[in-house]
Design a protein around this motif. Structure first.
Motif, PDB file in Angstrom:
ATOM      1  N   SER A   8       0.823  -1.180   0.000  1.00 28.22           N
ATOM      2  CA  SER A   8       0.000   0.000   0.000  1.00 28.22           C
ATOM      3  C   SER A   8       0.876   1.257   0.000  1.00 28.22           C
ATOM      4  N   ASN A   9       0.526   2.234  -0.847  1.00 23.81           N
ATOM      5  CA  ASN A   9       1.237   3.512  -0.925  1.00 23.81           C
ATOM      6  C   ASN A   9       2.622   3.429  -1.589  1.00 23.81           C
ATOM      7  N   VAL A  10       2.919   2.313  -2.225  1.00 16.50           N
ATOM      8  CA  VAL A  10       4.259   2.153  -2.811  1.00 16.50           C
ATOM      9  C   VAL A  10       4.394   2.892  -4.146  1.00 16.50           C
ATOM     10  N   GLY A  11       3.254   3.107  -4.831  1.00 16.66           N
ATOM     11  CA  GLY A  11       3.312   3.827  -6.101  1.00 16.66           C
ATOM     12  C   GLY A  11       2.714   3.076  -7.280  1.00 16.66           C
ATOM     13  N   LYS A  12       1.757   2.180  -7.021  1.00 12.58           N
ATOM     14  CA  LYS A  12       1.129   1.393  -8.099  1.00 12.58           C
ATOM     15  C   LYS A  12       0.363   2.303  -9.053  1.00 12.58           C
ATOM     16  N   SER A  13      -0.483   3.154  -8.474  1.00 15.33           N
ATOM     17  CA  SER A  13      -1.307   4.031  -9.317  1.00 15.33           C
ATOM     18  C   SER A  13      -0.434   5.026 -10.073  1.00 15.33           C
ATOM     19  N   SER A  14       0.594   5.535  -9.414  1.00 14.60           N
ATOM     20  CA  SER A  14       1.508   6.485 -10.070  1.00 14.60           C
ATOM     21  C   SER A  14       2.230   5.831 -11.240  1.00 14.60           C
ATOM     22  N   VAL A  46       2.730  -7.104 -12.564  1.00 16.54           N
ATOM     23  CA  VAL A  46       3.746  -6.095 -12.281  1.00 16.54           C
ATOM     24  C   VAL A  46       3.727  -5.888 -10.770  1.00 16.54           C
ATOM     25  N   LEU A  47       4.834  -6.196 -10.122  1.00 18.54           N
ATOM     26  CA  LEU A  47       4.933  -6.006  -8.672  1.00 18.54           C
ATOM     27  C   LEU A  47       5.775  -4.762  -8.420  1.00 18.54           C
ATOM     28  N   ILE A  48       5.174  -3.779  -7.757  1.00 20.23           N
ATOM     29  CA  ILE A  48       5.895  -2.539  -7.476  1.00 20.23           C
ATOM     30  C   ILE A  48       6.536  -2.644  -6.087  1.00 20.23           C
ATOM     31  N   VAL A  49       7.827  -2.416  -6.013  1.00 22.91           N
ATOM     32  CA  VAL A  49       8.500  -2.366  -4.708  1.00 22.91           C
ATOM     33  C   VAL A  49       9.219  -1.022  -4.588  1.00 22.91           C
ATOM     34  N   ASP A  50       9.547  -0.653  -3.379  1.00 24.23           N
ATOM     35  CA  ASP A  50      10.234   0.615  -3.122  1.00 24.23           C
ATOM     36  C   ASP A  50      11.737   0.393  -3.212  1.00 24.23           C
ATOM     37  N   SER A  51      12.359   1.032  -4.194  1.00 19.68           N
ATOM     38  CA  SER A  51      13.793   0.790  -4.424  1.00 19.68           C
ATOM     39  C   SER A  51      14.660   1.229  -3.245  1.00 19.68           C
ATOM     40  N   ARG A  52      14.115   2.075  -2.386  1.00 19.64           N
ATOM     41  CA  ARG A  52      14.921   2.589  -1.268  1.00 19.64           C
ATOM     42  C   ARG A  52      15.062   1.588  -0.136  1.00 19.64           C
ATOM     43  N   HIS A  53      14.126   0.643  -0.079  1.00 17.56           N
ATOM     44  CA  HIS A  53      14.114  -0.259   1.077  1.00 17.56           C
ATOM     45  C   HIS A  53      14.253  -1.714   0.671  1.00 17.56           C
ATOM     46  N   LYS A  54      14.687  -2.500   1.645  1.00 10.54           N
ATOM     47  CA  LYS A  54      14.725  -3.942   1.472  1.00 10.54           C
ATOM     48  C   LYS A  54      13.281  -4.418   1.271  1.00 10.54           C
ATOM     49  N   PRO A  55      13.002  -5.221   0.244  1.00  8.31           N
ATOM     50  CA  PRO A  55      11.629  -5.728   0.062  1.00  8.31           C
ATOM     51  C   PRO A  55      11.107  -6.392   1.337  1.00  8.31           C
ATOM     52  N   THR A  56       9.840  -6.140   1.655  1.00 14.58           N
ATOM     53  CA  THR A  56       9.256  -6.644   2.899  1.00 14.58           C
ATOM     54  C   THR A  56       8.935  -8.133   2.780  1.00 14.58           C
ATOM     55  N   GLU A  57       8.567  -8.712   3.928  1.00 12.67           N
ATOM     56  CA  GLU A  57       8.097 -10.104   3.967  1.00 12.67           C
ATOM     57  C   GLU A  57       6.936 -10.292   2.985  1.00 12.67           C
ATOM     58  N   ASP A  58       6.028  -9.319   2.993  1.00 11.06           N
ATOM     59  CA  ASP A  58       4.864  -9.375   2.104  1.00 11.06           C
ATOM     60  C   ASP A  58       5.294  -9.375   0.637  1.00 11.06           C
ATOM     61  N   ASP A  59       6.294  -8.548   0.315  1.00  9.18           N
ATOM     62  CA  ASP A  59       6.805  -8.517  -1.057  1.00  9.18           C
ATOM     63  C   ASP A  59       7.343  -9.896  -1.433  1.00  9.18           C
ATOM     64  N   GLN A  60       8.083 -10.481  -0.517  1.00 12.55           N
ATOM     65  CA  GLN A  60       8.691 -11.787  -0.791  1.00 12.55           C
ATOM     66  C   GLN A  60       7.605 -12.857  -0.983  1.00 12.55           C
ATOM     67  N   GLN A  61       6.585 -12.782  -0.120  1.00 13.89           N
ATOM     68  CA  GLN A  61       5.475 -13.738  -0.236  1.00 13.89           C
ATOM     69  C   GLN A  61       4.733 -13.575  -1.548  1.00 13.89           C
TER      70      GLN A  61
END
Ligand code: GTP
Ligand code: MG
Length: 193
Positions: A32-38, A110-125
């Motif tokens: 949530s809020n990572v930038g999917k819509s953008s 398309v999976l959007i992740v935040d390049s500034r941070h380590k991908p979260t557990e949720d991202d990995q799942q």
């Protein structure tokens, strides 16, 4: 990609509401809020076709956007927003399992992740889930504009090393702010249309 038309079609919750045109679909997933819509707005050169906000957890339905009367971007509600009740979270999980698990026209995620941070557990799942479904996966590491040039390579390494390995996965650094690598993102998507 030349964009001739882009229109909002429907906010769907149940499968009966998914469009039945048979056009291919590209789903946008991520925290949530990572930038999917953008990301969608930047790709189709529209500032606000897809609603963006600083208030996370806003998108709660599968929002269909028809591009060039050719394919759909499906904006999927984000995960990992703390202020969501257990009940809402369960409903969200059910909706996603239904959609990702048996949506015939779904060609790639398309999976959007935040390049500034380590991908979260949720991202990995999420990567594991997509891999389990054997769907092609394009990972967009966004908000690149917020990292200084000298630190970008290391940040991208972190994304790559943290996400589970998957042979149908491509990782692309990106910024919705500057449009950096927009062409690369389009090329990756076009391959699946
Ligand atoms: P939900 O629908 O609530 O899950 O959020 P979302 O994933 O659709 O995120 P959204 O596109 O609404 O963006 C969230 C915030 O991040 C907004 O304030 C955007 O302006 C900002 N943002 C998104 N992408 C970028 C980017 O590449 N760079 C910068 N600097 N800000 C970005
Ligand atoms: Mg959104």
């Amino acid at each position: 990609m030349k964009i001739n038309s882009a229109e909002f079609i429907i906010s769907a919750v149940r499968p009966e509401q998914y469009p039945n045109t048979g056009y291919p679909e590209i789903a946008l997933a991520g925290r949530s809020n990572v930038g999917k819509s953008s990301f969608i707005n930047r790709l189709i050169n529209r500032k606000n076709l897809v609603r963006t906000s600083s208030r996370p957890g806003k998108t709660q339905t599968l929002n269909y956007y028809l591009i060039n009367d050719q394919f759909y971007f499906v904006d999927v509600p984000g995960y990992g927003y703390a202020q969501v009740s257990k009940q809402e979270r369960a409903k969200w999980g059910e909706m996603l399992e239904t959609y990702f698990g048996m949506r015939e026209p779904l060609e790639a995620v398309v999976l959007i992740v935040d390049s500034r941070h380590k991908p979260t557990e949720d991202d990995q799942q999420m990567v594991e889930f997509i891999a389990y479904l054997n769907l092609p996966l394009i990972v967009i590491a966004t908000k690149l504009d917020k990292i200084s040039k000298g630190k970008r390579q290391k940040a991208m390494q972190q994304v790559e090393n943290t996400l589970p390995a998957y042979d149908q996965m491509t990782i692309i650094p990106f910024s919705a702010e500057t449009g950096e690598n927009k062409d690369k993102a389009w090329n990756a998507i076009k391959y699946y249309l």
